[in-house]
Design an enzyme around this catalytic site. Structure first.
Site, short mmCIF file in Angstrom:
data_model
loop_
_atom_site.label_atom_id
_atom_site.label_comp_id
_atom_site.label_asym_id
_atom_site.label_seq_id
_atom_site.Cartn_x
_atom_site.Cartn_y
_atom_site.Cartn_z
CG HIS A 94 -0.22 -0.09 2.48
ND1 HIS A 94 0.39 0.85 2.89
CD2 HIS A 94 -0.43 -1.01 3.54
CE1 HIS A 94 0.85 0.50 4.02
NE2 HIS A 94 0.25 -0.72 4.76
CG HIS A 123 3.93 -1.33 2.28
ND1 HIS A 123 2.79 -1.90 2.07
CD2 HIS A 123 4.36 -1.90 3.25
CE1 HIS A 123 2.57 -2.46 3.04
NE2 HIS A 123 3.37 -2.52 3.88
CB CYS A 149 -0.54 -9.30 17.91
SG CYS A 149 -1.67 -8.85 16.49
CB CYS A 173 1.99 -7.56 15.06
SG CYS A 173 0.84 -6.37 15.63
CB CYS A 183 -2.90 -6.03 19.27
SG CYS A 183 -1.72 -5.20 17.70
CG HIS A 211 -3.51 -5.40 14.06
ND1 HIS A 211 -2.31 -5.67 14.18
CD2 HIS A 211 -3.51 -5.24 12.65
CE1 HIS A 211 -1.45 -5.64 13.03
NE2 HIS A 211 -2.17 -5.26 12.23
CE LYS A 265 1.14 0.76 10.42
NZ LYS A 265 1.30 -0.85 10.57
CE LYS A 317 -6.10 -8.38 3.69
NZ LYS A 317 -5.28 -9.32 3.35
N1 MSP Z 1 8.73 -7.73 7.62
C1 MSP Z 1 8.99 -6.62 8.38
C2 MSP Z 1 10.14 -5.99 8.33
C3 MSP Z 1 11.45 -6.72 8.22
S1 MSP Z 1 12.80 -5.52 8.18
C4 MSP Z 1 13.96 -6.58 8.31
C5 MSP Z 1 7.67 -5.68 8.23
N2 MSP Z 1 7.19 -5.72 7.12
S2 MSP Z 1 5.75 -4.81 6.97
O1 MSP Z 1 5.27 -5.36 5.46
O2 MSP Z 1 4.92 -5.07 7.84
O3 MSP Z 1 6.25 -3.39 6.57
C6 MSP Z 1 6.59 -2.73 7.42
C7 MSP Z 1 7.11 -1.39 7.04
O4 MSP Z 1 6.29 -0.71 5.94
C8 MSP Z 1 7.20 -0.07 7.98
O5 MSP Z 1 8.57 -0.17 8.79
C9 MSP Z 1 7.24 1.02 6.94
O6 MSP Z 1 8.44 1.21 6.28
C10 MSP Z 1 6.32 0.76 5.97
N3 MSP Z 1 5.11 1.03 6.38
C11 MSP Z 1 3.95 0.12 6.44
N4 MSP Z 1 2.84 0.84 6.78
C12 MSP Z 1 3.08 2.23 6.94
C13 MSP Z 1 2.20 3.40 6.86
N5 MSP Z 1 1.26 3.68 6.72
N6 MSP Z 1 3.26 4.51 6.58
C14 MSP Z 1 4.41 4.67 6.12
N7 MSP Z 1 5.15 3.43 6.35
C15 MSP Z 1 4.48 2.41 6.66
O7 MSP Z 1 7.47 -4.99 9.27
#
Ligand code: MSP
Length: 477
Positions: free
Chosen positions: A27, A30, A136, A139, A153, A156, A306, A309
């Site tokens: 999304h 990311h 959770c 997470c 959590c 969530h 935040k 999904k």
């Molecule tokens: N797989 C782990 C990370 C492991 S790194 C060795 C993880 N993945 S995640 O798919 O949940 O992605 C988390 C990361 O996505 C956050 O740290 C951030 O970089 C990004 N984001 C996810 N949601 C976000 C927002 N709503 N806003 C900005 N960045 C966000 O955690």
């Protein structure tokens, strides 16, 4: 053992993004992280650094097992499909990464994870114990009482599961003081200062040992614990290790020697603790150098929450790229979200930014100047310098991406005002018009890390002494 002679090798820049969970499409949050990484990677290349930009996906997780089941697909099939979405997004957004590491990659990733696990065992930092905790599943993390919000959590707002199981543990507690000293002294820089203080406060309370494995039934496709096939290596000694496995740890130490330590890990604030406490402790235990810096950005919220999904407020970046183009999406992410704080984003904000700042702002400026040049200049303007300029360099060295964009837009505003003042369409003064073209070329160069296609289009219009079509046609629908 690798030899690390070049802790501060000035000419290389190794930059990593988090590896995202491929349990759903990516999304806007990311896309935000990836855009920040890409801007910094392009900036370092423009500074003549040899850059290696790593990204990937975090695949050995229960989330993937559940999502594949829900989609009625095999894990492999499911992962192939979701990874295509990752690839599409990165291609559409012009993300200039060098490698996409998948933690299911038995050739590239597994040897590193296993080698690191063995190092931790050798150091006497892995032991078996019973874990009791609140878990959770979304997470895929355990929480303790102080993390919870209303007993739920914190991310969530769901009720947590009470779980008891036998795991391998890592002696994280042993490293609290060393990690604290490294962060305090900026040997491991945590940026911004507010996040540094946050992690130091946490370290001040002391770290507890953490569970480092899971029963294999939870993640049957995970990496088995060396010497115990009933357990798989849990996320820490799996996902975090991607930063070194991808560049050869456990298989090709020459590459590792060249790139490690990372100059920069870019992460969201949700994974600060993992990167600023667990990861450095693991590296210390294995006798490896720590990364230089962690850049921690805030969250994009949508409607004040935040993006997630489960809340249902996801903004799909691919849809917006289709509607407004990749450069507009990069623009909005870099300029409208404060680099270190949370920022709210709506699809409406995209339309306003597109029409206001891009169509009427930059796009209109380029059209006006190029029309003047095409009509009144018979000779091409020689562009003198391709430098980014000190102001942008100073800001990007501090990772101040939003401020750098504000600076560029103030230059655009000034140039617009200059045209209004000098009215070159009346005076037809060639010197004034050539100067406008020159100043426009400077804006194009400063845009290069942020909006690379726009930068190229402006420079090529200057080279042709005409703009063939508007950069950002207005969107009124
Ligand atoms: N797989 C782990 C990370 C492991 S790194 C060795 C993880 N993945 S995640 O798919 O949940 O992605 C988390 C990361 O996505 C956050 O740290 C951030 O970089 C990004 N984001 C996810 N949601 C976000 C927002 N709503 N806003 C900005 N960045 C966000 O955690």
């Amino acid at each position: 053992m690798p030899n690390f002679p070049r802790m501060n090798q000035p000419n290389k820049f190794y930059l990593t993004s988090p590896i995202f969970y491929p349990n759903a499409k990516l999304h806007m949050g990311h896309a935000y992280t990836m855009t920040l990484c890409d801007i910094l990677a392009r900036y370092q290349r423009l500074e003549n650094k040899e850059v290696y930009f790593l990204t990937g996906s975090d695949e050995n997780t229960g989330k993937v097992v559940r999502a594949a089941k829900e989609a009625n697909k095999s894990i492999e099939e499911f992962l192939t499909e979701i990874n295509k979405n990752f690839e599409n997004l990165y291609k559409s957004l012009n993300i200039s990464y060098d490698q996409f590491i998948r933690t299911t990659d038995k050739e590239k990733h597994w040897p590193g994870a296993i080698a690191l696990w063995n190092k931790l065992v050798e150091a006497g930092d892995i032991y078996k114990s019973i874990y009791r905790g609140l878990y959770c599943p979304s997470c895929e993390a355990f929480y303790t009482g102080k993390d919870l919000v209303d007993g739920k959590c914190p991310y969530h707002m769901t009720i947590l599961e009470g779980i008891e199981e036998e795991n391998y543990f890592f002696r994280l507690s042993k490293y609290t003081d060393t990690v604290k000293e490294k962060i305090k002294s900026d040997k491991l820089r945590v940026i911004p200062e507010t996040r540094k203080n946050e992690i130091l406060a946490l370290l001040e309370q002391g770290l507890e040992d953490v569970s480092f494995s899971r029963p294999i039934e939870n993640v049957p496709h995970g990496i088995p614990v060396p010497g115990d096939s009933t357990q798989v290596i849990y996320v820490w000694c799996d996902a975090l290790v991607n930063y070194i496995s991808a560049i050869g740890y456990g298989r090709d130490e020459t590459e590792l020697d060249k790139w490690w330590p990372a100059n920069l890990h870019v992460i969201g604030k949700d994974i600060l603790r993992f990167h600023a406490a667990i990861w450095p402790a693991m590296l210390l235990s294995a006798g490896l150098p720590l990364p230089n810096s962690l850049l921690v950005h805030g969250f994009i919220t949508s409607g004040g929450h935040k993006m997630s999904k489960s809340i249902g407020n996801i903004i799909d970046p691919l849809e917006l790229i289709e509607k407004f183009g990749p450069e507009a999406v990069r623009y909005v992410l870099a300029r409208k979200i404060s680099t270190f704080e949370d920022g709210d984003l709506t699809t409406e904000a995209f339309k306003d930014a597109y029409n206001g700042d891009l169509a009427n702002g930059l796009g209109n400026l380029v059209s006006r100047i190029m029309k003047l040049a095409e009509t009144h200049l018979s000779q091409l303007v020689t562009v003198q310098s391709s430098a980014l300029g000190k102001e942008i360099e100073l800001l990007l060295d501090k990772f101040e991406i939003q401020k750098a964009m504000n600076y560029i837009w103030s230059e655009i505003g000034e140039l617009d005002a200059e045209i209004q003042k000098t009215k070159p369409w009346e005076s037809k003064d060639k010197g004034v018009i050539a100067d406008l073209v020159l100043r426009l070329s400077h804006i194009a160069y400063t845009l290069a890390p942020f909006m690379p296609q726009t930068s190229e289009k402006i420079l090529s219009a200057i080279k042709d002494n005409r703009l063939s079509k508007p950069l950002f046609p207005r969107k009124d629908a």
